[in-house]
Scaffold this active site. Sequence first.
Site, PDB file in Angstrom:
ATOM      1  N   ARG A 105     -28.191  82.652 -92.327  1.00 59.89           N
ATOM      2  CA  ARG A 105     -29.383  83.481 -92.568  1.00 59.89           C
ATOM      3  C   ARG A 105     -29.583  83.492 -94.076  1.00 59.89           C
ATOM      4  NH1 ARG A 105     -31.146  89.278 -90.156  1.00 59.89           N
ATOM      5  NH2 ARG A 105     -31.710  87.810 -88.512  1.00 59.89           N
ATOM      6  N   HIS A 132     -37.712  81.856 -87.768  1.00 55.65           N
ATOM      7  CA  HIS A 132     -36.680  82.592 -87.035  1.00 55.65           C
ATOM      8  C   HIS A 132     -36.624  81.996 -85.621  1.00 55.65           C
ATOM      9  CE1 HIS A 132     -33.814  85.522 -86.139  1.00 55.65           C
ATOM     10  NE2 HIS A 132     -34.499  86.644 -86.269  1.00 55.65           N
ATOM     11  N   GLN A 135     -35.001  83.878 -82.592  1.00 56.06           N
ATOM     12  CA  GLN A 135     -35.798  84.996 -82.097  1.00 56.06           C
ATOM     13  C   GLN A 135     -36.871  84.495 -81.139  1.00 56.06           C
ATOM     14  OE1 GLN A 135     -35.429  88.441 -82.878  1.00 56.06           O
ATOM     15  NE2 GLN A 135     -36.779  88.532 -81.115  1.00 56.06           N
ATOM     16  N   ASP A 228     -44.284  92.738 -86.057  1.00 56.35           N
ATOM     17  CA  ASP A 228     -43.045  92.680 -86.849  1.00 56.35           C
ATOM     18  C   ASP A 228     -43.294  93.511 -88.107  1.00 56.35           C
ATOM     19  OD1 ASP A 228     -40.580  91.967 -87.949  1.00 56.35           O
ATOM     20  OD2 ASP A 228     -41.244  89.986 -88.609  1.00 56.35           O
ATOM     21  N   CYS A 268     -39.519  92.109 -82.776  1.00 57.96           N
ATOM     22  CA  CYS A 268     -38.207  91.459 -82.899  1.00 57.96           C
ATOM     23  C   CYS A 268     -37.120  92.434 -83.336  1.00 57.96           C
ATOM     24  CB  CYS A 268     -38.305  90.289 -83.868  1.00 57.96           C
ATOM     25  SG  CYS A 268     -38.875  90.786 -85.493  1.00 57.96           S
ATOM     26  N   ARG A 296     -31.376  87.645 -77.160  1.00 59.07           N
ATOM     27  CA  ARG A 296     -30.835  86.879 -78.277  1.00 59.07           C
ATOM     28  C   ARG A 296     -29.475  86.297 -77.873  1.00 59.07           C
ATOM     29  NH1 ARG A 296     -32.498  87.897 -83.432  1.00 59.07           N
ATOM     30  NH2 ARG A 296     -31.117  86.127 -83.849  1.00 59.07           N
TER      31      ARG A 296
END
Length: 309
Positions: A105, A132, A135, A228, A268, A296
């Site tokens: 990340r 992402h 996700q 988001d 998310c 996830r």
Amino acid sequence: MPKFKHLVSLHALKPEQIHEILTLAARFKIELKQGKEHALLKQKTLAMIFEKPSTRTRVSFEVGMVQLGGHVINLRPDDIQMDGREPVSDIARTLSRMVQGIMLRTFAHETIERFAEFAEVPVINGLSDYEHPCQALADMLTLIEHFGHLDDIVLTYVGDGNNVAHSLMFAAAKVGLKLRVCTPKGYEPSRKALKALGTLKNKRRGIDIELLRDPRQAVAGAQVVYTDVWASMGQEAESAQRERDFRAYQVNAALLKHADPKCLVMHCLPAHRGLEITAAVIDGPQSIVFDQAENRLHAQKAVLALLMS
Ligand code: CP
Ligand code: NVA
């Protein structure tokens, strides 16, 4: 089907590879609930590097590896100092001699791309400033669970044209989701993402993406509304300006009146109640945010198994 080596960008995957991940994820989810074990990654190690905070990504990768019989090492950026103590290329090559997969990340997407260039083991993007992908895979799995399919579902993303929006666009283009991305002026998806997509409409290939400005018009008839945060990790200094610019883009009960009455709400997470979404909506009956969070785990287990076993 050709095997994919890394999961850096969803754009690099073929539609059948995305469907392969989602099918295996759904199987893993059922089998986990039945108590079936898969030691597919016995003796295998995933190294994880987080330049930014995480709850879901970190826990789902660690639990997923353990459930598949392997384990993880968490490398703190302060310890390995990418491009400080030594170049990313040397870290990638060193880790490749000891672990069987690397999850990162990062702030810059280029860091993950450079890792993938030099690593001899699979590299997985656990979020960058550009994408992402994990996700979006979990989100696709969640939609399949709720609708039974993906094609022709109308999903409206309201908010910032950020990493999550980019991955949703790449996923939508591959699986036939009708995606509307509604942002304030100046916060559209990046030129790089739009250029990578090439086209936003292609009937034959099932690509149907629209960029819109008016949230009410964008959610009209939508079966899913997704949002988001307005300021992503690394953009904290812009929070006050963004709160002003995004005020009309909050997902609230008034906005949802314009969507399909049975429309589902996605986020998310982590969420800021009172900013991009109201507490009543995220904690209400239309919200499926914790299905997304749980998925996830299942989606990433499929990615880990396909890449590392
Ligand atoms: N959605 C998501 O990636 O959550 P974390 O930042 O907690 O990992
Ligand atoms: N866009 C958000 C997603 C967090 C999971 C961020 O990058 O901070």
